[in-house]
Write a protein that holds these residues in place. Sequence first.
Motif, PDB file in Angstrom:
ATOM      1  N   UNK A  33      70.433  64.498  12.440  1.00  0.00           N
ATOM      2  CA  UNK A  33      69.611  64.495  13.643  1.00  0.00           C
ATOM      3  C   UNK A  33      70.760  63.208  14.475  1.00  0.00           C
ATOM      4  N   UNK A  34      70.428  62.987  15.676  1.00  0.00           N
ATOM      5  CA  UNK A  34      71.006  62.174  16.659  1.00  0.00           C
ATOM      6  C   UNK A  34      70.168  61.618  17.846  1.00  0.00           C
ATOM      7  N   UNK A  35      70.627  60.618  18.375  1.00  0.00           N
ATOM      8  CA  UNK A  35      70.095  60.146  19.640  1.00  0.00           C
ATOM      9  C   UNK A  35      71.033  59.642  20.530  1.00  0.00           C
ATOM     10  N   UNK A  74      73.975  57.057  19.657  1.00  0.00           N
ATOM     11  CA  UNK A  74      75.079  56.768  20.810  1.00  0.00           C
ATOM     12  C   UNK A  74      74.538  55.870  21.877  1.00  0.00           C
ATOM     13  N   UNK A  75      74.876  54.805  22.110  1.00  0.00           N
ATOM     14  CA  UNK A  75      74.518  53.948  23.268  1.00  0.00           C
ATOM     15  C   UNK A  75      75.610  53.686  24.493  1.00  0.00           C
ATOM     16  N   UNK A  76      75.349  54.556  25.614  1.00  0.00           N
ATOM     17  CA  UNK A  76      76.456  54.527  26.759  1.00  0.00           C
ATOM     18  C   UNK A  76      76.058  53.237  27.466  1.00  0.00           C
ATOM     19  N   UNK A  77      76.631  52.140  27.304  1.00  0.00           N
ATOM     20  CA  UNK A  77      76.523  50.775  27.987  1.00  0.00           C
ATOM     21  C   UNK A  77      76.795  51.091  29.389  1.00  0.00           C
ATOM     22  N   UNK A  78      78.090  51.708  29.433  1.00  0.00           N
ATOM     23  CA  UNK A  78      78.573  52.241  30.783  1.00  0.00           C
ATOM     24  C   UNK A  78      78.641  53.556  30.693  1.00  0.00           C
TER      25      UNK A  78
END
Length: 551
Positions: free
Chosen positions: A382-384, A357-361
């Motif tokens: 697993x996750x990041x 997951x990338x939280x750009x905002x």
Amino acid sequence: MSEDVESKPCNFHEMELDDRILKAIAKLGWQTPTVIQEKCIPLLLEGKDVLVRARTGSGKTAAFLIPVIQKILNIKQAAEQQEIKALILAPSKELCNQICGVIKDLTIKCSREIRYVDISLQVDLSIQKPLLVEKPDIVVGTPGRTLQHLKSGNLNLKKSLELLVIDEADLVFSFGYESEMKELITYLPKIYQAILASATLSEDVKSLKNLVLHNPVTLKLEEPELAPASQLTHYHLNAEEMDKATILYALLKLHLIRGKTIIFVNSVDKCYKIKLYLEQFAIRTCVLNSELPATIRCHAVNQFNQGIYDIIVASDEKSLEEPSGEGGKDKPKKTKRRKDKESGVSRGIDFQHVANIINFDFPLDVQAYIHRAGRTARGNNQGSVLSFISMKEVSLRDKVEEKLKQGQEDISVFKSYQFKLEEVESFRYRAKDAWRAVTRIAVREARLKEIKLEIMNCQKLKSYFEDNPTDLEVLRHDKALHTVRIQQHLKDVPEYIVPQTLKSLADITRTRKRKREWRRNDGATSKFQMKKTNPLLSMQFEGFKKKKKRS
């Protein structure tokens, strides 16, 4: 009323389930029930009202669907006529579609006996009326849509309904369904079995509990809201917007992030801006937001789960419009754009095998962060989560960290993602030009073009594409929109701008012969030595390991 429930561990075959359900479970590869399934299924089969509280990804959907299907099969053995026996309510169309997908999987061996229909789609009521006239065993819909059918007389549950399920109960009122739920209850019989499934036990859930449950058993798993640190890693990286864009370009183009990825932003405009920006570097993405038709949103999620594409840019507008933090008193900005209030991306939807997951905002409240992070590290995977933090978002991150620490002051939830921006400084001028090229006019044209393109994605074409599967390529949701001028030289990354530490690992367009020569002459350092010395690879190797474990 709440009861303390203790039961010995048991497997699916020890729950007195129909053989057809057990075969479907075996086909799905579910070897043993999750904790919530183990405790919930026997209680529901006994006929008790149950309030289920368990974190996202814990198997709540199957926990209530398996006993619902079993009870309907039991009823049908003595039934004289076809009747609607179960009503399942969910706050969003995507979640309704997902629930129907699980029903389909669990009834694959008894599809002739168990019939279901999804009435959540916003089509004319007369189109769905024939489906309800046939009285399917299970009706799935949003509270608002279900109430419309009840008022119009298309749906009559007074005499036949025996089971009521409300999934993601803590979101029902926040989606604006409080008045609909109170009115909907008047159309139900006085006696029925009810199940509430929720990730939290909020005040809204307590209100719903008093509204629909009778002397319920409360199942509350003592577990954190997110997966443990051994399964889910939280990274943060301080960067302003232009730096965020540069870093995102470098991470994706140099393949430092592996596996399925969801990029979260806080608005629809930013959703398309990111897509158009990445499009210039030949990085294919698809978008998810509340302005797209429900059919398209569901189709996009299904294709993502099937592995047709790996990157989704999703706008989490619920947290923007209805923040639950201190800013929650502020009224949302009025807009002329038509959004679907029955849309939800960050919560409830089962995105499968998401590695990153990338939280750009950064999300505007703690719960929004939890729901976004809950899209990864589901089950035993697993996750990041990598969050880009600007100066004005630091206080939001601190609130999230304080919540996730849960009083353990000696631990740090967020790991610093050691990204040396100066090493990819040569990427910046490309990123800057591409970012500025995405103007407001380009974004507006992209929004219009996307909706026009998605007109092709209609159910009427379903049978055609079943006969012509190769033509399904036209329905890909990650195709380029071309509202920004594409410069062909941006598609490839020239070797001279790649950091020296990454040249052996980044997937750059070289011939195999040149790769072999480079490895013989200069590439003596092993990948494992690179891992220890290179500051850019912490997430890349995490993703590589995750992908290897899943396979």
